[in-house]
Design a protein around this motif. Structure first.
Motif, PDB file in Angstrom:
ATOM      1  N   VAL A   9      38.839  33.564  63.310  1.00  0.00           N
ATOM      2  CA  VAL A   9      38.669  33.323  61.868  1.00  0.00           C
ATOM      3  C   VAL A   9      38.691  34.628  61.075  1.00  0.00           C
ATOM      4  CG1 VAL A   9      37.064  32.477  60.118  1.00  0.00           C
ATOM      5  CG2 VAL A   9      37.415  31.167  62.209  1.00  0.00           C
ATOM      6  N   PHE A  10      38.038  35.681  61.612  1.00  0.00           N
ATOM      7  CA  PHE A  10      37.898  36.933  60.865  1.00  0.00           C
ATOM      8  C   PHE A  10      39.192  37.751  60.952  1.00  0.00           C
ATOM      9  CE2 PHE A  10      32.966  37.354  61.184  1.00  0.00           C
ATOM     10  CZ  PHE A  10      32.850  36.169  60.490  1.00  0.00           C
ATOM     11  N   LYS A  11      40.182  37.365  60.165  1.00  0.00           N
ATOM     12  CA  LYS A  11      41.474  38.034  60.149  1.00  0.00           C
ATOM     13  C   LYS A  11      41.643  38.830  58.854  1.00  0.00           C
ATOM     14  CE  LYS A  11      42.978  36.259  64.059  1.00  0.00           C
ATOM     15  NZ  LYS A  11      43.204  37.098  65.243  1.00  0.00           N
ATOM     16  N   ILE A  12      42.634  39.723  58.853  1.00  0.00           N
ATOM     17  CA  ILE A  12      42.886  40.561  57.668  1.00  0.00           C
ATOM     18  C   ILE A  12      43.096  39.696  56.429  1.00  0.00           C
ATOM     19  CG2 ILE A  12      44.475  42.211  56.605  1.00  0.00           C
ATOM     20  CD1 ILE A  12      45.011  43.337  59.370  1.00  0.00           C
ATOM     21  N   GLY A  13      43.860  38.601  56.583  1.00  0.00           N
ATOM     22  CA  GLY A  13      44.152  37.740  55.437  1.00  0.00           C
ATOM     23  C   GLY A  13      42.904  37.203  54.772  1.00  0.00           C
ATOM     24  N   MET A  14      41.902  36.879  55.572  1.00  0.00           N
ATOM     25  CA  MET A  14      40.658  36.355  55.010  1.00  0.00           C
ATOM     26  C   MET A  14      39.926  37.436  54.220  1.00  0.00           C
ATOM     27  SD  MET A  14      37.219  35.030  56.881  1.00  0.00           S
ATOM     28  CE  MET A  14      36.852  36.730  57.219  1.00  0.00           C
ATOM     29  N   PHE A  15      39.877  38.662  54.759  1.00  0.00           N
ATOM     30  CA  PHE A  15      39.212  39.752  54.050  1.00  0.00           C
ATOM     31  C   PHE A  15      39.961  40.103  52.758  1.00  0.00           C
ATOM     32  CE2 PHE A  15      37.765  40.794  58.487  1.00  0.00           C
ATOM     33  CZ  PHE A  15      36.436  40.464  58.268  1.00  0.00           C
ATOM     34  N   ASP A  16      41.288  40.064  52.816  1.00  0.00           N
ATOM     35  CA  ASP A  16      42.064  40.354  51.608  1.00  0.00           C
ATOM     36  C   ASP A  16      41.875  39.266  50.552  1.00  0.00           C
ATOM     37  OD1 ASP A  16      43.026  42.728  52.588  1.00  0.00           O
ATOM     38  OD2 ASP A  16      44.920  41.900  53.314  1.00  0.00           O
ATOM     39  N   GLU A  17      41.679  38.036  50.997  1.00  0.00           N
ATOM     40  CA  GLU A  17      41.417  36.945  50.057  1.00  0.00           C
ATOM     41  C   GLU A  17      40.067  37.149  49.370  1.00  0.00           C
ATOM     42  OE1 GLU A  17      41.106  32.085  50.212  1.00  0.00           O
ATOM     43  OE2 GLU A  17      42.346  33.130  51.690  1.00  0.00           O
ATOM     44  N   ILE A  18      39.066  37.593  50.121  1.00  0.00           N
ATOM     45  CA  ILE A  18      37.755  37.889  49.519  1.00  0.00           C
ATOM     46  C   ILE A  18      37.900  39.042  48.524  1.00  0.00           C
ATOM     47  CG2 ILE A  18      35.418  38.748  49.992  1.00  0.00           C
ATOM     48  CD1 ILE A  18      35.623  37.314  52.717  1.00  0.00           C
ATOM     49  N   HIS A  19      38.702  40.055  48.887  1.00  0.00           N
ATOM     50  CA  HIS A  19      38.959  41.181  47.979  1.00  0.00           C
ATOM     51  C   HIS A  19      39.535  40.681  46.652  1.00  0.00           C
ATOM     52  CE1 HIS A  19      41.773  44.132  46.207  1.00  0.00           C
ATOM     53  NE2 HIS A  19      40.823  45.011  46.502  1.00  0.00           N
ATOM     54  N   MET A  21      39.282  37.705  45.337  1.00  0.00           N
ATOM     55  CA  MET A  21      38.281  36.912  44.618  1.00  0.00           C
ATOM     56  C   MET A  21      37.318  37.817  43.862  1.00  0.00           C
ATOM     57  SD  MET A  21      37.471  33.992  47.496  1.00  0.00           S
ATOM     58  CE  MET A  21      36.133  33.242  46.563  1.00  0.00           C
ATOM     59  N   ILE A  22      36.959  38.964  44.463  1.00  0.00           N
ATOM     60  CA  ILE A  22      36.093  39.929  43.762  1.00  0.00           C
ATOM     61  C   ILE A  22      36.843  40.540  42.585  1.00  0.00           C
ATOM     62  CG2 ILE A  22      34.826  42.106  43.971  1.00  0.00           C
ATOM     63  CD1 ILE A  22      34.438  41.439  46.967  1.00  0.00           C
ATOM     64  N   GLU A  23      38.107  40.897  42.823  1.00  0.00           N
ATOM     65  CA  GLU A  23      38.941  41.513  41.793  1.00  0.00           C
ATOM     66  C   GLU A  23      39.114  40.583  40.593  1.00  0.00           C
ATOM     67  OE1 GLU A  23      41.290  44.681  40.318  1.00  0.00           O
ATOM     68  OE2 GLU A  23      40.141  44.618  42.185  1.00  0.00           O
ATOM     69  N   GLU A  24      39.287  39.309  40.883  1.00  0.00           N
ATOM     70  CA  GLU A  24      39.521  38.327  39.817  1.00  0.00           C
ATOM     71  C   GLU A  24      38.225  37.731  39.283  1.00  0.00           C
ATOM     72  OE1 GLU A  24      42.069  35.541  41.733  1.00  0.00           O
ATOM     73  OE2 GLU A  24      43.640  37.039  42.130  1.00  0.00           O
ATOM     74  N   LYS A  25      37.092  38.272  39.749  1.00  0.00           N
ATOM     75  CA  LYS A  25      35.757  37.839  39.314  1.00  0.00           C
ATOM     76  C   LYS A  25      35.505  36.342  39.585  1.00  0.00           C
ATOM     77  CE  LYS A  25      35.460  41.419  35.747  1.00  0.00           C
ATOM     78  NZ  LYS A  25      34.889  42.360  36.706  1.00  0.00           N
ATOM     79  N   LYS A  26      36.087  35.844  40.659  1.00  0.00           N
ATOM     80  CA  LYS A  26      35.816  34.477  41.090  1.00  0.00           C
ATOM     81  C   LYS A  26      34.536  34.408  41.912  1.00  0.00           C
ATOM     82  CE  LYS A  26      40.654  32.957  41.140  1.00  0.00           C
ATOM     83  NZ  LYS A  26      41.764  32.466  42.003  1.00  0.00           N
ATOM     84  N   ILE A  27      34.089  35.556  42.382  1.00  0.00           N
ATOM     85  CA  ILE A  27      32.824  35.658  43.095  1.00  0.00           C
ATOM     86  C   ILE A  27      32.158  36.958  42.666  1.00  0.00           C
ATOM     87  CG2 ILE A  27      33.944  36.754  45.098  1.00  0.00           C
ATOM     88  CD1 ILE A  27      31.819  35.453  46.873  1.00  0.00           C
ATOM     89  N   SER A  28      30.861  36.930  42.451  1.00  0.00           N
ATOM     90  CA  SER A  28      30.163  38.136  42.003  1.00  0.00           C
ATOM     91  C   SER A  28      30.041  39.130  43.153  1.00  0.00           C
ATOM     92  CB  SER A  28      28.768  37.779  41.477  1.00  0.00           C
ATOM     93  OG  SER A  28      27.931  37.366  42.548  1.00  0.00           O
ATOM     94  N   LEU A  29      29.861  40.392  42.815  1.00  0.00           N
ATOM     95  CA  LEU A  29      29.707  41.418  43.834  1.00  0.00           C
ATOM     96  C   LEU A  29      28.461  41.158  44.670  1.00  0.00           C
ATOM     97  CD1 LEU A  29      30.709  44.060  45.071  1.00  0.00           C
ATOM     98  CD2 LEU A  29      29.383  45.299  43.328  1.00  0.00           C
ATOM     99  N   LYS A  30      27.380  40.724  44.008  1.00  0.00           N
ATOM    100  CA  LYS A  30      26.138  40.434  44.722  1.00  0.00           C
ATOM    101  C   LYS A  30      26.336  39.335  45.761  1.00  0.00           C
ATOM    102  CE  LYS A  30      21.373  38.865  43.969  1.00  0.00           C
ATOM    103  NZ  LYS A  30      20.375  38.429  42.950  1.00  0.00           N
ATOM    104  N   ASP A  31      26.995  38.234  45.345  1.00  0.00           N
ATOM    105  CA  ASP A  31      27.220  37.128  46.274  1.00  0.00           C
ATOM    106  C   ASP A  31      28.182  37.522  47.388  1.00  0.00           C
ATOM    107  OD1 ASP A  31      25.510  35.506  44.880  1.00  0.00           O
ATOM    108  OD2 ASP A  31      27.092  34.461  43.761  1.00  0.00           O
TER     109      ASP A  31
END
Length: 281
Positions: A9-19, A21-31
């Motif tokens: 599950v922990f693949k590069i694509g997943m980490f880049d997707e989280i990146h 989401m942070i960039e687009e403010k879909k998830i807060s930095l704290k969360d």
């Protein structure tokens, strides 16, 4: 999830997707930090190896945030900095040299908290678990950690205020440094009494596991069983390099044999860990 499932599950694509989401403010930095710390906690506790976090955009983003936050003369957010360092160390299979001097003293300061409330214990456990994931081949200058980690271990021996996982992590962090400082052999065995402490920990952890319950009946893996499994990596190192002899070694051997007898019917991984340690002995 077990370690193989986490690696899948922990693949590069997943980490880049989280990146993104942070960039687009879909998830807060704290969360996002809370989520990444939980992911890293599971990854390290279950010893999932092939997590390519360091090749992701998210890794680069967190590393730059750590450096920028640390440079601030005023208004530095210590809690944010600790969270970023924990994410980096927990998810990485290697640690950037540039972050050692920033993150190691910071996390050791968190781990030195002697408060016994649950929240403090949780923070100490997370900091020590993150430190324990630094590879043994990674050189860390002694002044960054030696006094602090010795005090943490000795304080636990006197007051027993750490969780089993936190205590195991403190030993793993220290013994992994042996590769660079072989002269510590006598300190580890005769001053900090690693063998005696390990025998005691195995005995206490063994009482927390239902050895008769079969794998298909267990459901979620018991945390104590995962901590036992992590101990075998540390025990193996000591059996390989430590030629100092004392009666405590005999007690440790008996503890491992007793655990094998208890686990042999239903806990294959722990049985293999026992056998591997005894072969090295």
């Amino acid at each position: 999830m077990n370690s193989n499932e986490l690696e899948y599950v922990f693949k590069i694509g997943m980490f880049d997707e989280i990146h993104d989401m942070i960039e687009e403010k879909k998830i807060s930095l704290k969360d996002s930090i809370l989520m990444l710390k939980h992911m890293g906690y599971c990854k390290v506790l279950k010893i999932a190896r092939n997590v390519n976090f360091q090749d992701s955009f998210l890794y680069t983003r967190l590393e730059m945030m750590i450096i920028e936050e640390e440079k601030k003369n005023e208004g530095r957010n210590e809690k944010l900095l600790v969270g970023l360092c924990e994410c980096n160390f927990l998810l990485n299979n290697a640690v950037s040299e540039g972050l050692i001097s920033i993150c190691v003293p910071l996390l050791l300061n968190v781990a030195s908290n002697k408060e016994e409330n649950k929240e403090a214990q949780k923070e100490v456990e997370m900091a020590l678990l993150a430190l324990s994931n630094i590879p043994g081949c990674q050189k860390i200058e002694k002044e960054f950690f030696i006094n602090e980690i010795k005090e943490i271990i000795q304080n636990q021996q006197e007051y027993r205020n750490l969780t089993h996982l936190a205590y195991q992590s403190s030993w793993k962090f220290l013994i992994d440094r042996y590769f660079n400082y072989e002269s510590w052999k006598e300190v580890i065995v005769n001053e900090l009494h690693f063998v005696r402490e390990e025998s005691k920990e195995l005995e206490e952890l063994s009482k927390s596991v239902d050895w008769k319950r079969k794998e298909e009946e267990r459901g979620k893996e018991v945390k104590e069983a995962l901590v036992i499994w992590r101990w075998f990596f540390v025990i193996g190192y000591c059996f390989e390099w430590c030629t100092l002899c004392c009666m405590e070694w005999e007690e440790l051997i008996y503890s491992i044999v007793d655990m094998f007898q208890a686990a042999k019917d239903n806990h294959k991984d722990i049985c293999n860990g026992c056998l591997g340690s005894l072969r090295r002995a």
